[in-house]
Design an enzyme around this catalytic site. Structure first.
Site, PDB file in Angstrom:
ATOM      1  CB  ALA A   1       5.786  -2.792  -1.401  1.00  0.00           C
TER       2      ALA A   1
ATOM      3  CG  ASN B   1       0.120  -6.098   2.824  1.00  0.00           C
ATOM      4  OD1 ASN B   1      -0.707  -5.221   2.666  1.00  0.00           O
ATOM      5  ND2 ASN B   1       0.971  -6.095   3.826  1.00  0.00           N
ATOM      6  CG  ASP B   2       2.270  -4.265  -1.199  1.00  0.00           C
ATOM      7  OD1 ASP B   2       1.959  -3.659  -0.154  1.00  0.00           O
ATOM      8  OD2 ASP B   2       3.405  -4.700  -1.423  1.00  0.00           O
ATOM      9  CB  VAL B   3      -2.496  -7.423  -4.921  1.00  0.00           C
ATOM     10  CG1 VAL B   3      -1.147  -7.554  -5.593  1.00  0.00           C
ATOM     11  CG2 VAL B   3      -2.751  -8.587  -3.992  1.00  0.00           C
TER      12      VAL B   3
END
Lengths: 101, 473
Positions: free
Chosen positions: B440, B399-401
């Protein structure tokens, strides 16, 4: 302080050289190996177990605080060393298995 | 003593050699074994050959062997039983035990000095103990305690038992806490012998609290950085023992890990665009929320069937694995999908973000377990070149990456972190369990883009359905 520095001159040299060596050695690691490397380094700082053994081995037999805390320190230090190396070996075992094919 | 010196020299060499060999895939396993061998002879040598200043051998062998047997069995069992997905927690936990060990050594040494010199009428602590002897005790106690408390919190967070907590002014509070700990230990050194124990134990307590508060507010995506940093802390704490006992192997091992761990931490910070100072004050994660762009809009779903057809008839598919893949234990299913797609003439590769998963290299280890070959794994820069010529990107629980907010939303907490630019590809299929934001806690605009299709479900289940579907085509 100056006395201490001259008395520990060798040690200070070791520290300086090890700092550069540590950086050099890890600087060329491919990201594939970051986790095993962190785990391996984690096992190596388990060398603190030697301090725990010395503390334990020097404790007077009527000093229960030292005996109990020293005993705990030996257990925890061993956990760090043994657990660290075994986990690292397990991770790396997966890489190895593939290479044999 | 001479024999022990030789043993320590050999051990030091094995540590350096071991770390060096660990940095090459072909020699890594041997390197680990060599370092372990060096450690074993250092331990055995210390037990039987060590003599203190007055030339006496160690005693209390029963306690020593008892401790080693208990620790050894527990460590082996824990390390063998842990699932590959829980590996980061395990490393953090072992790191914590090392920190605790260093702190306990300092406490026992302090207690030893204290007991030997009390009660006394007029002795000052600084009269009895030279500063050079007290400093490693104090540093070992503080750093070891921080490392222990921090690692336990990191372990709790990764295993989901501890939630993020932060309060206003926590940075300043943390700095004050650290300063208080240092002041308190300095006071212990300058105090009357009879009362020196109180400020010393307060110092240990303050360091433990600092360790907890230092890790508590840090968001999950940043946990790898924290573990690596705590790892180097423990290395330094071990080196303090080297000064304390004039023990060169503890010094070499500890400083080597301290330096290497710090460099690894800095490299990871760079990958996430944060400064080390920011990490030390414990300020990132969670706290910056509120002003980010609101992501609204509609997302579209894709059926298993459609996804299977699209992938089977494309030229190049890149798989982006994330923590979701690890949680679902879907690495084998993932490899199987890769194989059957290749049989159909599709080029399949993996794009690995440096901080995907919960640790750097986490994904590489998982995929290696499933026999995915090395040359299929692309690092971030390579992958970002290849996305332009890619038909389908399949994101499995990452997700965040892949969050474009890192590039275009300065208010986002991850702004500035290099990401995998998956939106360069023709089509993006995102597998997630639900629309909930990632670990996050940041919304992802990628999911609302017209190029993106969502494929909800557990990564393993979805992959198995995809495999079944592709086989029928």
């Amino acid at each position: 302080m100056l006395n201490w520095i001259s008395a520990h001159e060798q040690y200070i040299y070791i520290v300086i050289l090890m700092v550069f060596l540590g950086i050099e050695v890890i600087g060329r690691v491919p990201s594939v190996l970051h986790t095993p490397l962190m785990s391996g380094a984690n096992a190596i700082h388990g060398v603190v177990i030697i301090g725990a053994i010395i503390v334990m081995g020097k404790a007077e037999s009527d000093n229960y605080v030292a005996l109990i805390l020293g005993f705990l320190a030996v257990i925890l230090g061993t956990l760090n060393v043994v657990g660290g190396f075994v986990v690292t070996d397990r991770m790396l075992g997966m890489f190895k298995k593939k290479k044999d094919k | 003593m001479q024999l022990l010196s030789i043993i320590y020299i050999i051990s030091s060499v094995t540590f350096i050699l071991g770390l060096k060999m660990l940095s090459n895939p072909a020699t890594a396993r041997k390197g680990n074994l060599i370092a372990a061998g060096g450690m074993s002879i250092a331990i055995i040598g210390t037990i039987f050959l060590y003599k203190d200043d007055t030339g006496n051998n160690l005693h209390n062998y029963g306690w020593i062997f008892g401790g080693i047997v208990i620790g050894g069995i527990a460590g082996t069992l824990a390390a063998k039983k842990v699932k590959m997905t829980a590996m980061p927690e395990m490393v953090s936990l072992f790191n914590g035990t090392g920190g605790a060990c260093a702190a306990l050594i300092s406490i026992v040494e302090f207690d030893h000095i204290y007991k030997a010199n009390t009660p006394s009428e007029s002795t000052w602590f600084s009269d009895v103990v030279p500063l050079g002897h007290f400093l490693p005790i104090a540093a070992g106690a503080i750093i070891g305690s921080i490392s222990f408390a921090g690692s336990i919190i990191a372990w709790g967070k990764l295993s989901g038992n501890v939630k993020d907590h932060s309060f206003k002014g926590q940075h300043i509070f943390n700095i004050i806490l650290l300063l208080l700990a240092i002041t308190s230990v300095a006071y212990a050194y300058d105090a009357n012998m009879n009362f020196a124990n109180i400020p010393f134990y307060i110092t240990v307590l303050l360091a433990l609290v600092y360790g907890v508060l230092f890790v508590l507010p840090i968001g999950g995506a940043d946990m790898p950085v924290v573990i690596s940093l705590l790892n180097s802390f423990t290395g330094v704490a071990a080196a303090c023992g080297g000064f304390l006992y004039d023990n060169k192997v503890m010094l070499t091992g500890g400083i080597l890990v301290g330096a290497a761990g710090t460099l690894l931490t800095i490299l990871m910070c760079k990958a996430m665009n944060r400064s080390l100072l920011n990490v030390l004050v414990g300020s990132f994660g969670g706290s910056v929320k509120g002003e980010q762009q609101k992501t609204t809009g509609n997302y579209k779903e894709i059926s298993i069937n459609d996804a299977a057809i699209t992938m089977s008839y494309s030229h190049k598919v890149i798989i982006v694995p994330g923590y979701g893949l690890a949680v679902a234990q879907a690495q084998h299913a993932c490899h199987e999908l890769e194989k059957i797609l290749e049989d159909k003439g599709v080029e399949v590769k993996y794009a690995i973000h440096p901080v995907a998963g919960r640790m750097p290299g986490h994904m590489n280890v998982l995929l290696a377990e499933a026999d995915v070959s090395y040359d299929k794994l692309l690092e971030m820069e390579q992958a970002n070149e290849e996305f332009k010529s890619t038909d389908v990107v399949l994101i499995l629980g990452a997700n965040d990456v892949v969050n474009p907010a890192a590039k275009n939303d300065p208010a986002s907490p991850i702004y500035g972190m290099p990401i995998l630019e998956v939106e360069e590809a023709k089509l993006v299929i995102v597998n997630k369990r639900s629309m909930k934001p990632g670990y996050a806690g940041i919304e992802n605009q990628l999911f609302f883009q017209p190029k993106t299709s969502m494929l909800f479900g557990d990564a393993k289940g979805v992959l198995q359905q995809l495999i079944a579907e592709v086989k029928t085509l």
